[in-house]
Design an enzyme around this catalytic site. Structure first.
Site, PDB file in Angstrom:
ATOM      1  N   HIS A  35       0.163 -10.339 -26.002  1.00 26.99           N
ATOM      2  CA  HIS A  35       1.291 -11.144 -26.371  1.00 26.99           C
ATOM      3  C   HIS A  35       1.326 -12.319 -25.688  1.00 26.99           C
ATOM      4  O   HIS A  35       2.177 -12.996 -25.572  1.00 26.99           O
ATOM      5  CB  HIS A  35       2.492 -10.101 -26.214  1.00 26.99           C
ATOM      6  CG  HIS A  35       2.389  -9.111 -27.333  1.00 26.99           C
ATOM      7  ND1 HIS A  35       2.920  -9.181 -28.740  1.00 26.99           N
ATOM      8  CD2 HIS A  35       1.772  -7.966 -27.088  1.00 26.99           C
ATOM      9  CE1 HIS A  35       2.512  -8.062 -29.201  1.00 26.99           C
ATOM     10  NE2 HIS A  35       1.835  -7.051 -28.409  1.00 26.99           N
ATOM     11  N   GLY A  58       0.836  -1.344  -0.155  1.00 28.23           N
ATOM     12  CA  GLY A  58      -0.062  -0.113   0.065  1.00 28.23           C
ATOM     13  C   GLY A  58       0.804   1.339   0.134  1.00 28.23           C
ATOM     14  O   GLY A  58       0.301   2.344  -0.362  1.00 28.23           O
ATOM     15  N   SER A  59       2.243   0.971   0.216  1.00 23.30           N
ATOM     16  CA  SER A  59       3.099   2.264   0.163  1.00 23.30           C
ATOM     17  C   SER A  59       3.493   2.547  -1.208  1.00 23.30           C
ATOM     18  O   SER A  59       3.601   3.387  -1.651  1.00 23.30           O
ATOM     19  CB  SER A  59       4.181   2.239   1.253  1.00 23.30           C
ATOM     20  OG  SER A  59       3.536   2.241   2.548  1.00 23.30           O
ATOM     21  N   SER A 112       4.017   2.315   7.939  1.00 19.21           N
ATOM     22  CA  SER A 112       4.649   2.199   9.117  1.00 19.21           C
ATOM     23  C   SER A 112       5.980   2.881   9.377  1.00 19.21           C
ATOM     24  O   SER A 112       6.121   3.206  10.619  1.00 19.21           O
ATOM     25  CB  SER A 112       4.402   0.695   9.649  1.00 19.21           C
ATOM     26  OG  SER A 112       5.577   0.219   8.524  1.00 19.21           O
ATOM     27  N   THR A 152       8.729  -1.304   7.644  1.00 13.86           N
ATOM     28  CA  THR A 152       8.742  -2.675   6.861  1.00 13.86           C
ATOM     29  C   THR A 152      10.097  -3.170   6.467  1.00 13.86           C
ATOM     30  O   THR A 152      10.799  -2.143   5.943  1.00 13.86           O
ATOM     31  CB  THR A 152       7.967  -2.376   5.517  1.00 13.86           C
ATOM     32  OG1 THR A 152       6.408  -2.029   6.096  1.00 13.86           O
ATOM     33  CG2 THR A 152       8.044  -3.496   4.624  1.00 13.86           C
ATOM     34  N   GLU A 164      -6.998  -6.894  -0.098  1.00 15.15           N
ATOM     35  CA  GLU A 164      -6.999  -6.471   1.247  1.00 15.15           C
ATOM     36  C   GLU A 164      -8.324  -5.962   1.772  1.00 15.15           C
ATOM     37  O   GLU A 164      -8.643  -6.134   3.075  1.00 15.15           O
ATOM     38  CB  GLU A 164      -5.923  -5.383   1.471  1.00 15.15           C
ATOM     39  CG  GLU A 164      -4.411  -5.642   1.166  1.00 15.15           C
ATOM     40  CD  GLU A 164      -3.362  -4.870   1.485  1.00 15.15           C
ATOM     41  OE1 GLU A 164      -3.410  -4.272   2.342  1.00 15.15           O
ATOM     42  OE2 GLU A 164      -2.916  -4.520   0.089  1.00 15.15           O
ATOM     43  N   LYS A 190       4.338 -10.899   8.262  1.00 16.94           N
ATOM     44  CA  LYS A 190       5.564 -10.130   8.803  1.00 16.94           C
ATOM     45  C   LYS A 190       6.196 -10.802   9.892  1.00 16.94           C
ATOM     46  O   LYS A 190       7.334 -10.927  10.077  1.00 16.94           O
ATOM     47  CB  LYS A 190       5.185  -8.743   8.952  1.00 16.94           C
ATOM     48  CG  LYS A 190       4.926  -8.021   7.751  1.00 16.94           C
ATOM     49  CD  LYS A 190       4.539  -6.567   7.874  1.00 16.94           C
ATOM     50  CE  LYS A 190       4.060  -5.823   6.524  1.00 16.94           C
ATOM     51  NZ  LYS A 190       3.664  -4.367   6.874  1.00 16.94           N
ATOM     52  N   ARG A 209      -2.791   1.304   2.879  1.00 12.37           N
ATOM     53  CA  ARG A 209      -3.553   1.986   1.747  1.00 12.37           C
ATOM     54  C   ARG A 209      -4.600   2.906   1.982  1.00 12.37           C
ATOM     55  O   ARG A 209      -4.743   3.515   0.796  1.00 12.37           O
ATOM     56  CB  ARG A 209      -4.314   0.364   1.112  1.00 12.37           C
ATOM     57  CG  ARG A 209      -5.419   0.095   2.140  1.00 12.37           C
ATOM     58  CD  ARG A 209      -5.694  -1.491   1.726  1.00 12.37           C
ATOM     59  NE  ARG A 209      -6.722  -2.033   2.698  1.00 12.37           N
ATOM     60  CZ  ARG A 209      -6.611  -2.552   4.180  1.00 12.37           C
ATOM     61  NH1 ARG A 209      -5.444  -2.303   4.639  1.00 12.37           N
ATOM     62  NH2 ARG A 209      -7.768  -3.019   4.638  1.00 12.37           N
ATOM     63  N   SER A 233       6.971   3.922   3.213  1.00 10.07           N
ATOM     64  CA  SER A 233       6.554   2.813   4.210  1.00 10.07           C
ATOM     65  C   SER A 233       5.844   3.635   5.080  1.00 10.07           C
ATOM     66  O   SER A 233       6.172   4.287   6.142  1.00 10.07           O
ATOM     67  CB  SER A 233       7.743   2.121   4.883  1.00 10.07           C
ATOM     68  OG  SER A 233       7.249   1.304   5.951  1.00 10.07           O
TER      69      SER A 233
HETATM   70  O1  PA5 Z   1      -1.627  -2.378   2.727  1.00 10.69           O
HETATM   71  C1  PA5 Z   1      -1.095  -2.843   3.411  1.00 10.69           C
HETATM   72  O2  PA5 Z   1      -1.364  -2.947   4.760  1.00 10.69           O
HETATM   73  C2  PA5 Z   1       0.241  -3.699   3.155  1.00 10.69           C
HETATM   74  O3  PA5 Z   1       0.244  -3.624   1.622  1.00 10.69           O
HETATM   75  C3  PA5 Z   1       1.306  -2.719   3.541  1.00 10.69           C
HETATM   76  O4  PA5 Z   1       1.433  -1.350   2.878  1.00 10.69           O
HETATM   77  C4  PA5 Z   1       2.509  -3.406   3.484  1.00 10.69           C
HETATM   78  O5  PA5 Z   1       2.877  -4.509   4.171  1.00 10.69           O
HETATM   79  C5  PA5 Z   1       3.948  -2.423   3.790  1.00 10.69           C
HETATM   80  O6  PA5 Z   1       3.721  -1.955   4.689  1.00 10.69           O
HETATM   81  P1  PA5 Z   1       4.103  -0.367   4.838  1.00 10.69           P
HETATM   82  O7  PA5 Z   1       3.142   0.253   4.117  1.00 10.69           O
HETATM   83  O8  PA5 Z   1       3.996  -0.046   6.329  1.00 10.69           O
HETATM   84  O9  PA5 Z   1       5.584  -0.262   4.580  1.00 10.69           O
END
Ligand code: PA5
Length: 352
Positions: free
Chosen positions: A253, A58-59, A102, A105, A237, A342, A152, A100
């Site tokens: 293709h 999500g980042s 959080s 990561t 998600e 994780k 996200r 990131s």
């Molecule tokens: O959407 C989510 O929770 C994940 O895809 C996180 O984005 C991913 O695990 C990476 O974590 P972060 O965005 O804290 O770096």
């Protein structure tokens, strides 16, 4: 409160993902204003020859959306690196932006540390965590985004922060007015696809019902590849549903030789309103092929232009994934398997 009215939280959304969606237009404009008023980011000490956006999930998606938005005017190689290692070419001529939500990561931190080691110029975006500490120690530019969101759901904060860093470094250019118009566009969409919209006329809700129990195959042209990926990720998600995305012309293709339509699937074409001639031909051809196969085909078409076209598709498809979660009776907010994985990887000594 939206527009002065208290918001009705739908049943099954105890943690409030819907509230975040409803507030997205406001988050966009507030973030743009905060960034405009922020002290300038110190420019790069050397002009970068390539840019690497290091992040996951999500980042990282903010990197893809930024490339869809502004990539056409970037005169340097730019890569979204979703790995635990940086590409070998990263060196003192690279600008590495670690992103990131959080800030913790493992893969992103590892890439940040490698970037320092390789003499790259670094910057980072997070809500805090280890990345913030590392930036402090390195004296590197750091943009802190609002805490308390799912990664996200923090897209408005992170996407604009990334754009801000690249603009400060002279790598991209855009006008903050474009963000204002995108925000107004989403605000007006909310009236017809948001939680308070009449259900029988809510197209996002209608589409979510047609996706119930289906495997979703998403297609787009390269210029909307980030939107296609984002939709797939949101279906995974938010709705805990399987889906995949394929990009044109590449899919013509290989993917085209697979059995179309995939049994039990729905195909969704993501299209920008301001699509070019080639894109239009490819996507029309795809729609015809899929329709000939007899499978259900849906289209999500952007409104507006540029960032508006991109974010209007993201907003619509975010709502689709949200309503699908509610239809399925799953809570759209928690991502327990991602968290458990994780922890499990840490337990095995991964990137320790
Ligand atoms: O959407 C989510 O929770 C994940 O895809 C996180 O984005 C991913 O695990 C990476 O974590 P972060 O965005 O804290 O770096």
């Amino acid at each position: 409160m939206i527009g002065g009215k208290p918001m009705r939280i739908p049943k099954g959304d105890g943690l409030g993902m819907g509230r975040v969606l409803e507030e997205t237009p406001r988050y966009l404009i507030e973030t743009a204003r905060e960034l405009m008023a922020a002290p300038p980011i110190p420019g790069p000490s050397r002009e970068p020859r390539n840019v690497i956006i290091a992040g996951l999930g999500g980042s990282a998606i903010c990197g893809d959306l930024l490339i869809n938005w502004l990539g056409g005017s970037i005169g340097l190689p730019i890569l979204v690196s979703r790995n635990y290692a940086l590409p070998r070419y990263a060196n003192e001529h690279s600008l590495v932006i670690a992103i990131s939500y959080s800030g913790n990561t493992s893969e992103t931190i590892r890439q940040f540390l490698e970037a320092k080691e390789a003499g790259c110029q670094v910057a980072a975006i997070a809500s805090g965590g280890r990345l913030e500490e590392l930036c402090e120690m390195a004296g590197a530019p750091f943009l802190r985004v609002r805490p308390g969101f799912q990664p996200r759901a923090a897209l408005p904060f992170m996407l604009l922060s990334l754009a801000h860093i690249l603009k400060s470094y002279g790598i991209v250019d855009f006008s903050w007015r474009e963000i204002e118009s995108a925000s107004s566009l989403l605000d007006s969409m909310r009236g017809s696809i948001g939680i308070g919209a009449p259900e029988d006329r809510n197209e996002a809700r209608g589409l979510s019902r047609r996706l119930l129990g289906k495997f979703v195959s998403i297609y787009s042209a390269e210029s909307m590849s980030g939107v296609a990926r984002r939709f797939k990720d949101q279906l995974n998600e938010n709705a805990k549903s399987p889906s995949r995305f394929e990009i044109l012309p590449e899919a013509f293709h290989n993917d085209v030789e697979a059995q179309w339509p995939i049994p039990g699937s729905v195909a969704i074409l993501i299209r920008r309103r301001d699509e070019g001639k080639e894109e239009a031909i490819l996507l029309d051809q795809l729609r015809d092929l899929l329709s000939e196969g007899g499978g259900p085909v849906e289209e999500i078409r952007g409104l507006g232009e540029g960032l508006g076209s991109i974010l209007s598709c993201v907003y619509f498809s975010d709502y689709v994934s949200y309503y699908l979660a509610l239809e399925k009776g799953v809570d759209p907010t928690p991502v327990r398997r991602i968290e458990a994985l994780k922890a499990a990887l840490r337990g095995r000594g991964y990137l320790a």
